[in-house]
Design a protein around this motif. Structure first.
Motif, PDB file in Angstrom:
ATOM      1  N   ILE A   1     -39.278 -53.656 -80.072  1.00  0.00           N
ATOM      2  CA  ILE A   1     -38.123 -52.760 -80.110  1.00  0.00           C
ATOM      3  C   ILE A   1     -38.371 -51.483 -79.323  1.00  0.00           C
ATOM      4  N   GLU A   2     -39.507 -50.832 -79.535  1.00  0.00           N
ATOM      5  CA  GLU A   2     -39.787 -49.593 -78.814  1.00  0.00           C
ATOM      6  C   GLU A   2     -39.950 -49.854 -77.319  1.00  0.00           C
ATOM      7  N   GLY A   3     -40.618 -50.969 -76.973  1.00  0.00           N
ATOM      8  CA  GLY A   3     -40.783 -51.317 -75.569  1.00  0.00           C
ATOM      9  C   GLY A   3     -39.452 -51.587 -74.891  1.00  0.00           C
ATOM     10  N   PHE A   4     -38.556 -52.266 -75.593  1.00  0.00           N
ATOM     11  CA  PHE A   4     -37.226 -52.522 -75.055  1.00  0.00           C
ATOM     12  C   PHE A   4     -36.472 -51.204 -74.877  1.00  0.00           C
ATOM     13  N   ALA A   5     -36.493 -50.348 -75.883  1.00  0.00           N
ATOM     14  CA  ALA A   5     -35.788 -49.062 -75.793  1.00  0.00           C
ATOM     15  C   ALA A   5     -36.333 -48.218 -74.648  1.00  0.00           C
ATOM     16  N   ASP A   6     -37.612 -48.367 -74.346  1.00  0.00           N
ATOM     17  CA  ASP A   6     -38.238 -47.608 -73.264  1.00  0.00           C
ATOM     18  C   ASP A   6     -37.727 -48.026 -71.885  1.00  0.00           C
ATOM     19  N   THR A   7     -36.964 -49.124 -71.804  1.00  0.00           N
ATOM     20  CA  THR A   7     -36.383 -49.533 -70.523  1.00  0.00           C
ATOM     21  C   THR A   7     -35.023 -48.870 -70.295  1.00  0.00           C
ATOM     22  N   PHE A   8     -34.615 -47.994 -71.217  1.00  0.00           N
ATOM     23  CA  PHE A   8     -33.386 -47.219 -71.098  1.00  0.00           C
ATOM     24  C   PHE A   8     -33.745 -45.747 -70.889  1.00  0.00           C
ATOM     25  N   THR A   9     -32.829 -44.995 -70.284  1.00  0.00           N
ATOM     26  CA  THR A   9     -33.026 -43.551 -70.211  1.00  0.00           C
ATOM     27  C   THR A   9     -32.974 -43.001 -71.629  1.00  0.00           C
ATOM     28  N   GLU A  10     -33.529 -41.820 -71.810  1.00  0.00           N
ATOM     29  CA  GLU A  10     -33.545 -41.200 -73.140  1.00  0.00           C
ATOM     30  C   GLU A  10     -32.132 -41.061 -73.697  1.00  0.00           C
ATOM     31  N   ASP A  11     -31.153 -40.791 -72.825  1.00  0.00           N
ATOM     32  CA  ASP A  11     -29.759 -40.631 -73.251  1.00  0.00           C
ATOM     33  C   ASP A  11     -28.925 -41.881 -72.982  1.00  0.00           C
ATOM     34  N   GLY A  12     -29.583 -43.021 -72.805  1.00  0.00           N
ATOM     35  CA  GLY A  12     -28.885 -44.266 -72.487  1.00  0.00           C
ATOM     36  C   GLY A  12     -27.878 -44.654 -73.556  1.00  0.00           C
ATOM     37  N   VAL A  13     -26.872 -45.404 -73.121  1.00  0.00           N
ATOM     38  CA  VAL A  13     -25.783 -45.826 -74.012  1.00  0.00           C
ATOM     39  C   VAL A  13     -25.616 -47.333 -73.908  1.00  0.00           C
ATOM     40  N   VAL A  14     -25.424 -47.983 -75.068  1.00  0.00           N
ATOM     41  CA  VAL A  14     -25.071 -49.400 -75.112  1.00  0.00           C
ATOM     42  C   VAL A  14     -23.760 -49.512 -75.880  1.00  0.00           C
ATOM     43  N   VAL A  15     -22.775 -50.167 -75.269  1.00  0.00           N
ATOM     44  CA  VAL A  15     -21.507 -50.436 -75.931  1.00  0.00           C
ATOM     45  C   VAL A  15     -21.449 -51.944 -76.137  1.00  0.00           C
ATOM     46  N   HIS A  16     -21.503 -52.356 -77.394  1.00  0.00           N
ATOM     47  CA  HIS A  16     -21.511 -53.778 -77.740  1.00  0.00           C
ATOM     48  C   HIS A  16     -20.103 -54.355 -77.663  1.00  0.00           C
ATOM     49  N   ALA A  17     -20.015 -55.665 -77.576  1.00  0.00           N
ATOM     50  CA  ALA A  17     -18.722 -56.345 -77.445  1.00  0.00           C
ATOM     51  C   ALA A  17     -17.788 -56.049 -78.612  1.00  0.00           C
ATOM     52  N   ASN A  18     -18.351 -55.747 -79.784  1.00  0.00           N
ATOM     53  CA  ASN A  18     -17.516 -55.435 -80.951  1.00  0.00           C
ATOM     54  C   ASN A  18     -17.088 -53.975 -80.989  1.00  0.00           C
ATOM     55  N   GLY A  19     -17.465 -53.203 -79.952  1.00  0.00           N
ATOM     56  CA  GLY A  19     -17.078 -51.796 -79.876  1.00  0.00           C
ATOM     57  C   GLY A  19     -18.117 -50.831 -80.419  1.00  0.00           C
ATOM     58  N   ALA A  20     -19.123 -51.335 -81.123  1.00  0.00           N
ATOM     59  CA  ALA A  20     -20.171 -50.456 -81.650  1.00  0.00           C
ATOM     60  C   ALA A  20     -20.932 -49.824 -80.487  1.00  0.00           C
ATOM     61  N   ARG A  21     -21.289 -48.557 -80.657  1.00  0.00           N
ATOM     62  CA  ARG A  21     -22.012 -47.820 -79.622  1.00  0.00           C
ATOM     63  C   ARG A  21     -23.358 -47.356 -80.163  1.00  0.00           C
ATOM     64  N   ALA A  22     -24.342 -47.426 -79.315  1.00  0.00           N
ATOM     65  CA  ALA A  22     -25.641 -46.807 -79.612  1.00  0.00           C
ATOM     66  C   ALA A  22     -25.889 -45.819 -78.486  1.00  0.00           C
ATOM     67  N   GLU A  23     -26.014 -44.554 -78.850  1.00  0.00           N
ATOM     68  CA  GLU A  23     -26.216 -43.502 -77.852  1.00  0.00           C
ATOM     69  C   GLU A  23     -27.607 -42.916 -78.020  1.00  0.00           C
ATOM     70  N   GLY A  24     -28.426 -43.093 -77.009  1.00  0.00           N
ATOM     71  CA  GLY A  24     -29.792 -42.587 -77.031  1.00  0.00           C
ATOM     72  C   GLY A  24     -30.756 -43.614 -77.597  1.00  0.00           C
ATOM     73  N   ARG A  25     -32.006 -43.467 -77.198  1.00  0.00           N
ATOM     74  CA  ARG A  25     -33.028 -44.431 -77.627  1.00  0.00           C
ATOM     75  C   ARG A  25     -33.187 -44.469 -79.145  1.00  0.00           C
ATOM     76  N   ALA A  26     -33.105 -43.323 -79.811  1.00  0.00           N
ATOM     77  CA  ALA A  26     -33.311 -43.301 -81.265  1.00  0.00           C
ATOM     78  C   ALA A  26     -32.269 -44.153 -81.980  1.00  0.00           C
ATOM     79  N   GLU A  27     -31.000 -44.057 -81.572  1.00  0.00           N
ATOM     80  CA  GLU A  27     -29.952 -44.891 -82.189  1.00  0.00           C
ATOM     81  C   GLU A  27     -30.168 -46.362 -81.877  1.00  0.00           C
ATOM     82  N   MET A  28     -30.600 -46.656 -80.651  1.00  0.00           N
ATOM     83  CA  MET A  28     -30.863 -48.051 -80.278  1.00  0.00           C
ATOM     84  C   MET A  28     -31.957 -48.639 -81.160  1.00  0.00           C
TER      85      MET A  28
END
Length: 150
Positions: A36-63
Motif C-alpha cells: 500500500i505505501e509503495g503504491f501510494a508513493d507512485t502518486f504525488t503527495e497531493d495526488g487525487v484518485v476519483v473512483h468509478a463510484n464517485g468516491a475521491r481520495a485526495e492525497g497519499r494519506a487518504e489513499m
C-alpha cells in the motif's frame, strides 16, 4: 458514460512509451502485492484518485487509509491489474514532462484453487508528472465501461 476517442496531437518517442509502460508495470505490481505505501508513493503527495463510484481520495494519506480499509476484501485472493491500449499525450502548455494517459483496465481475481473471476472493465485517465526525475501520478479518474449509446 461513453468515452470519446481523441486523436493524438503529438507523437511520443519509443523511449517515452517504454518508460510509461514500465512505470505502470511497477505501479501495478505494488498494488497487486498489497504494498500500500509503495503504491501510494507512485502518486504525488497531493495526488487525487476519483473512483468509478464517485468516491475521491485526495492525497497519499487518504489513499493509504482507503486501501487499508479495503485490504480484507483481498484475503486469499491474488489480484492482477492488466492495462493495455495506452494513449499517451504530452500536455502542451503545462509543466514540462506532464502527460495525459488513457488506457483500458482489466482486473482478475484468483482464489487458492485457481478459480478466476473478473471485475468490471474500466477506462482510466491519468495525468503523469515528472518530479525528481521520475514519473508520478498526479490525477487518476476511473470510468466503469458501459455500452455505447446509439
Amino acid at each position: 458514460m461513453t468515452q470519446a476517442v481523441q486523436s493524438v496531437s503529438s507523437e511520443v518517442t519509443g523511449d517515452l512509451y517504454a518508460e510509461v509502460r514500465t512505470f505502470y508495470a511497477r505501479q501495478m505490481r505494488r498494488v497487486d502485492a498489497l504494498d500500500i505505501e509503495g503504491f501510494a508513493d507512485t502518486f504525488t503527495e497531493d495526488g487525487v484518485v476519483v473512483h468509478a463510484n464517485g468516491a475521491r481520495a485526495e492525497g497519499r494519506a487518504e489513499m493509504v487509509a482507503g486501501m487499508y480499509r479495503n485490504k480484507p476484501r483481498y484475503r486469499d485472493i491474488a489480484v492482477r491489474h492488466w492495462f493495455d491500449h495506452l494513449l499517451i499525450e504530452p500536455v502542451e502548455g503545462a509543466e514540462e514532462g506532464e502527460l495525459r494517459v488513457s488506457y483500458y483496465s482489466l482486473v482478475t481475481l484468483a482464489d487458492r484453487e485457481g478459480r478466476l473471476t473478473f471485475e468490471p472493465t474500466f477506462t482510466v485517465e491519468d495525468v503523469l508528472v515528472r518530479r525528481g526525475g521520475r514519473l508520478l501520478t498526479r490525477e487518476r479518474v476511473i470510468h466503469r465501461d458501459l455500452p455505447v449509446e446509439f
